[in-house]
Design an enzyme around this catalytic site. Sequence first.
Site, PDB file in Angstrom:
ATOM      1  N   GLY A 132       0.807  -1.216   0.000  1.00 59.24           N
ATOM      2  CA  GLY A 132       0.000   0.000   0.000  1.00 59.24           C
ATOM      3  C   GLY A 132       0.836   1.260   0.000  1.00 59.24           C
ATOM      4  O   GLY A 132       1.194   1.757   1.065  1.00 59.24           O
ATOM      5  N   LEU A 133       1.134   1.780  -1.168  1.00 60.50           N
ATOM      6  CA  LEU A 133       1.978   2.970  -1.278  1.00 60.50           C
ATOM      7  C   LEU A 133       1.163   4.234  -1.511  1.00 60.50           C
ATOM      8  O   LEU A 133       1.442   5.026  -2.402  1.00 60.50           O
ATOM      9  CB  LEU A 133       2.999   2.785  -2.407  1.00 60.50           C
ATOM     10  N   HIS A 163      -8.501   7.105  20.539  1.00 64.80           N
ATOM     11  CA  HIS A 163      -7.670   8.260  20.169  1.00 64.80           C
ATOM     12  C   HIS A 163      -8.400   9.120  19.141  1.00 64.80           C
ATOM     13  O   HIS A 163      -8.481  10.342  19.272  1.00 64.80           O
ATOM     14  CB  HIS A 163      -6.336   7.766  19.598  1.00 64.80           C
ATOM     15  N   ASN A 164      -8.946   8.485  18.110  1.00 68.25           N
ATOM     16  CA  ASN A 164      -9.631   9.239  17.064  1.00 68.25           C
ATOM     17  C   ASN A 164     -10.902   9.893  17.591  1.00 68.25           C
ATOM     18  O   ASN A 164     -11.255  11.006  17.183  1.00 68.25           O
ATOM     19  CB  ASN A 164      -9.962   8.327  15.881  1.00 68.25           C
ATOM     20  N   SER A 173      -0.904   6.943  14.006  1.00 66.42           N
ATOM     21  CA  SER A 173      -1.466   8.292  13.995  1.00 66.42           C
ATOM     22  C   SER A 173      -0.387   9.336  13.737  1.00 66.42           C
ATOM     23  O   SER A 173       0.757   9.175  14.146  1.00 66.42           O
ATOM     24  CB  SER A 173      -2.137   8.597  15.341  1.00 66.42           C
ATOM     25  N   VAL A 209      -0.438   7.722   0.665  1.00 70.12           N
ATOM     26  CA  VAL A 209       0.267   8.759   1.428  1.00 70.12           C
ATOM     27  C   VAL A 209       0.932   8.190   2.670  1.00 70.12           C
ATOM     28  O   VAL A 209       2.131   8.389   2.904  1.00 70.12           O
ATOM     29  CB  VAL A 209      -0.708   9.898   1.812  1.00 70.12           C
ATOM     30  N   MET A 210       0.176   7.469   3.507  1.00 65.40           N
ATOM     31  CA  MET A 210       0.723   6.949   4.758  1.00 65.40           C
ATOM     32  C   MET A 210       1.787   5.888   4.504  1.00 65.40           C
ATOM     33  O   MET A 210       2.860   5.907   5.113  1.00 65.40           O
ATOM     34  CB  MET A 210      -0.393   6.384   5.631  1.00 65.40           C
ATOM     35  N   LYS A 220      -6.541   3.027  19.333  1.00 66.11           N
ATOM     36  CA  LYS A 220      -6.470   4.001  18.227  1.00 66.11           C
ATOM     37  C   LYS A 220      -7.850   4.587  17.936  1.00 66.11           C
ATOM     38  O   LYS A 220      -7.985   5.786  17.637  1.00 66.11           O
ATOM     39  CB  LYS A 220      -5.908   3.320  16.970  1.00 66.11           C
ATOM     40  N   LYS A 255     -14.726   9.739   8.689  1.00 61.79           N
ATOM     41  CA  LYS A 255     -14.453   8.402   8.151  1.00 61.79           C
ATOM     42  C   LYS A 255     -14.996   7.281   9.032  1.00 61.79           C
ATOM     43  O   LYS A 255     -14.843   6.111   8.704  1.00 61.79           O
ATOM     44  CB  LYS A 255     -12.950   8.218   7.939  1.00 61.79           C
ATOM     45  N   GLU A 305      -9.882  12.873  19.357  1.00 66.16           N
ATOM     46  CA  GLU A 305      -9.522  13.839  18.314  1.00 66.16           C
ATOM     47  C   GLU A 305     -10.763  14.575  17.812  1.00 66.16           C
ATOM     48  O   GLU A 305     -10.756  15.806  17.655  1.00 66.16           O
ATOM     49  CB  GLU A 305      -8.849  13.095  17.161  1.00 66.16           C
TER      50      GLU A 305
END
Length: 482
Positions: free
Chosen positions: A10-11, A186-187, A129, A13-14, A183, A260, A190
């Site tokens: 998976g190339l 965490h979101n 993150s 952005v992340m 996570k 999302k 956020e």
Amino acid sequence: MKKADIGLIGLAVMGENLVLNMESKGFTVAVYNRTVEKVDKFVAGRGAGKNFIGCHSIADLCANLERPRKVMMLVKAGSPVDEFIEQIIPHLEAGDIIIDGGNSHFPDTIRRAKYVESKGLLYIGTGVSGGEEGALLGPSMMPGGSPAAWPAVKTIFQAVAAKVDGEPCCDWVGENGAGHFVKMVHNGIEYGDMQIICEAYQLMKDLLEMNADEMHEVFAEWNKGDLDSYLIEITRDILGFKDENGEALVEKILDTAGQKGTGKWTAVAALDQGIPLTLIGESVFARCLSAQKDLRVKASKVLSGPEKLFKGDKAQFLLDLKDAIFAAKIISYAQGYDLMGEAAKEYKWKLNNGGIALMWRGGCIIRSVFLGKIKDAFDKNPNLEHLLLDDYFKTTIEKAQAGWRRVVATAITNGVPAPCLATALTYFDGIRSERLPANLLQAQRDYFGAHTYERVDSPRGKFFHTNWTGRGGDTASTTYTV
């Protein structure tokens, strides 16, 4: 040719930035993307001259990995993860590791860990993150899954993670879905932090009639003290950013927010666990309300409210607003930790609460100076039942509440929506109340449904039913709680 230390699928952005981070720390990385042209473009571009092995198939990727093989996926959550797992498994051997670094829903990670382990392999679901910059320079990473997999990936993960006071913002969270659950929370936090800041912005703009440059200065000042954080910092920058004509760009952006799903997942998990995660829930609903733009435009033409007329001391109100943001932030984290604690009981996770705060102190979107205080609280008392019972947070929120109450009262009186600031205050007043009106609620439930109730003059766990009308008889319904 030297084999790779880890492989990544998976190339986007992340993924692209994370492998550049890994390579910069001395690791060789094999890379694969479903669109193989992307692999060639990356190896010849940003990855040129570096220790990358470009692969055109999953078989090729796995063949180029040192044992135990470590295959990390950074792909869209949902069915793509399951599809790649099925493609990867035939090319691995016992003890090899599959890693999901995307924003997967934790129940899916629990299921996948069990399935992959049944094949003799190991599985990790890790939250990552920090966005594009974090992936490249040092993200916060929250791994969970098969405990036996951690020693094999620890060196890589902690090398690429952000560092605070020399400590990596990455440590083992717990079994199966624990990493993705943390996570997710965490979101959710956020979401809450962002909405709190947006409410402060609206109060400054609509009530104090401040322009973007003036608000920019306030946020710049706030970022030097207790509110020092990534989200306050970027809000400062956004408010100071000019469009091509020299006007504030933020005022030209349509007021409809996207999402999302991780905030919604957090709220749903709280409902499942019976935890009052009110602030994060309101932040999700605030985004939903923002999306009803056409309806809001119509309603604004026919529904009237009070005239927005601020007659107070502007400087004092800004001080109060700072206190309100900080107090609401404490509530948000207290609720988030309450949810994690309840989930840990159900799923039998041994969460390191102080360690989680450390993981969030750097690299991630909610990173802030404030998190160091949470770590201190759990270092002092690892069995702390609730964040508000810690001396620092108790003292801080009590000190802030006078200004917090003035802000919420002023917002309501002037008709400026402040759902998160208000619900946080309501939660604070609720949790500090020894007695709530739920006794009446239980009487109502028993009246119409014979759901029974407990009495203050009897032991907990002993239930009673009253024939309120004289016509209902003595038969009671079963007692249940969610």
